[in-house]
Design a protein around this motif. Structure first.
Motif, PDB file in Angstrom:
ATOM      1  N   UNK A  86      -5.425  -2.723  -4.350  1.00  0.00           N
ATOM      2  CA  UNK A  86      -4.388  -2.849  -5.379  1.00  0.00           C
ATOM      3  C   UNK A  86      -3.519  -1.595  -5.401  1.00  0.00           C
ATOM      4  N   UNK A  87      -4.139  -0.424  -5.348  1.00  0.00           N
ATOM      5  CA  UNK A  87      -3.402   0.836  -5.336  1.00  0.00           C
ATOM      6  C   UNK A  87      -2.476   0.918  -4.118  1.00  0.00           C
TER       7      UNK A  87
ATOM      8  N   UNK B 228       1.613   1.254  -3.986  1.00  0.00           N
ATOM      9  CA  UNK B 228       2.288   2.318  -3.245  1.00  0.00           C
ATOM     10  C   UNK B 228       3.302   1.747  -2.257  1.00  0.00           C
ATOM     11  N   UNK B 229       2.984   0.630  -1.623  1.00  0.00           N
ATOM     12  CA  UNK B 229       3.939  -0.024  -0.717  1.00  0.00           C
ATOM     13  C   UNK B 229       5.162  -0.511  -1.506  1.00  0.00           C
ATOM     14  N   UNK B 230       4.930  -1.061  -2.684  1.00  0.00           N
ATOM     15  CA  UNK B 230       6.025  -1.508  -3.561  1.00  0.00           C
ATOM     16  C   UNK B 230       6.925  -0.329  -3.942  1.00  0.00           C
ATOM     17  N   UNK B 231       6.316   0.805  -4.269  1.00  0.00           N
ATOM     18  CA  UNK B 231       7.083   1.966  -4.717  1.00  0.00           C
ATOM     19  C   UNK B 231       7.983   2.535  -3.626  1.00  0.00           C
ATOM     20  N   UNK B 232       7.705   2.240  -2.379  1.00  0.00           N
ATOM     21  CA  UNK B 232       8.608   2.692  -1.308  1.00  0.00           C
ATOM     22  C   UNK B 232       9.967   2.010  -1.447  1.00  0.00           C
ATOM     23  N   UNK B 233       9.968   0.767  -1.953  1.00  0.00           N
ATOM     24  CA  UNK B 233      11.221   0.050  -2.191  1.00  0.00           C
ATOM     25  C   UNK B 233      11.775   0.355  -3.585  1.00  0.00           C
TER      26      UNK B 233
ATOM     27  N   UNK C 294      11.497   4.386  -8.458  1.00  0.00           N
ATOM     28  CA  UNK C 294      11.555   4.708  -9.886  1.00  0.00           C
ATOM     29  C   UNK C 294      10.540   3.937 -10.720  1.00  0.00           C
ATOM     30  N   UNK C 295       9.699   3.145 -10.076  1.00  0.00           N
ATOM     31  CA  UNK C 295       8.748   2.304 -10.803  1.00  0.00           C
ATOM     32  C   UNK C 295       7.667   3.107 -11.517  1.00  0.00           C
ATOM     33  N   UNK C 296       7.426   4.313 -11.084  1.00  0.00           N
ATOM     34  CA  UNK C 296       6.393   5.120 -11.726  1.00  0.00           C
ATOM     35  C   UNK C 296       5.002   4.713 -11.291  1.00  0.00           C
ATOM     36  N   UNK C 297       4.023   5.009 -12.119  1.00  0.00           N
ATOM     37  CA  UNK C 297       2.630   4.732 -11.756  1.00  0.00           C
ATOM     38  C   UNK C 297       1.929   3.826 -12.753  1.00  0.00           C
TER      39      UNK C 297
END
Length: 155
Positions: free
Chosen positions: A8-9, A13-18, A21-24
């Protein structure tokens, strides 16, 4: 960190590359109460047919989970609890079960898209959730009607 949490993590992290600004901050969960429901409903989200969901408001009090809010990121899991997509909440409305609209039922993308179908399946589901918490479900009980957008993956 167990294997499921790591998967899941890594998905996040793959999503955040796109979306850097999504944060954590996100929640990971599955729709429905069974693996089959989770798979079927997640597939509806990925296909674009399901852009809304509903949950029993009291459930958040009983479980000490946060009530969804606009802007929340959610990793949707399948029946094996593997991540399949990421959605972001775009609208929240809390109404009595008896006042959920036909438009909301249609946005949920299930069955024949009718309010009658929605009421039938959600009455059963919410009644079971309430019973598991030693409560009785009533038509006047508040329901969280949530609309969302599919962010990832997109094709």
């Amino acid at each position: 960190m167990n294997m499921s949490s790591l998967v899941i993590s890594n998905f996040w992290e793959a999503f955040k590359k796109k979306y850097p600004d999504a944060g954590d901050k996100y929640l990971a969960w599955s729709f429905g109460g069974t693996a089959d429901q989770a798979d079927r409903l997640a597939a509806l989200v990925i296909s674009g047919k399901k852009t809304a969901t509903a949950s029993l408001y009291q459930l958040y009090r009983w479980t000490n989970e946060p009530v969804p809010k606009v802007g929340d990121y959610n990793i949707i899991l399948d029946g094996r609890q593997a991540p399949v997509c990421i959605i972001r909440t775009t609208k929240i409305e809390v109404v009595p079960f008896s006042e959920v609209t036909a438009e909301h039922a249609k946005l949920e993308g299930e069955g024949d898209l009718s309010l009658d179908y929605w009421r039938e399946v959600h009455w059963e589901f919410f009644s079971e959730e309430a019973e598991a918490a030693n409560h009785h479900f009533f038509e006047t009980d508040p329901v969280v009607c949530e609309e969302f957008e599919l962010l990832w993956p997109t094709e």
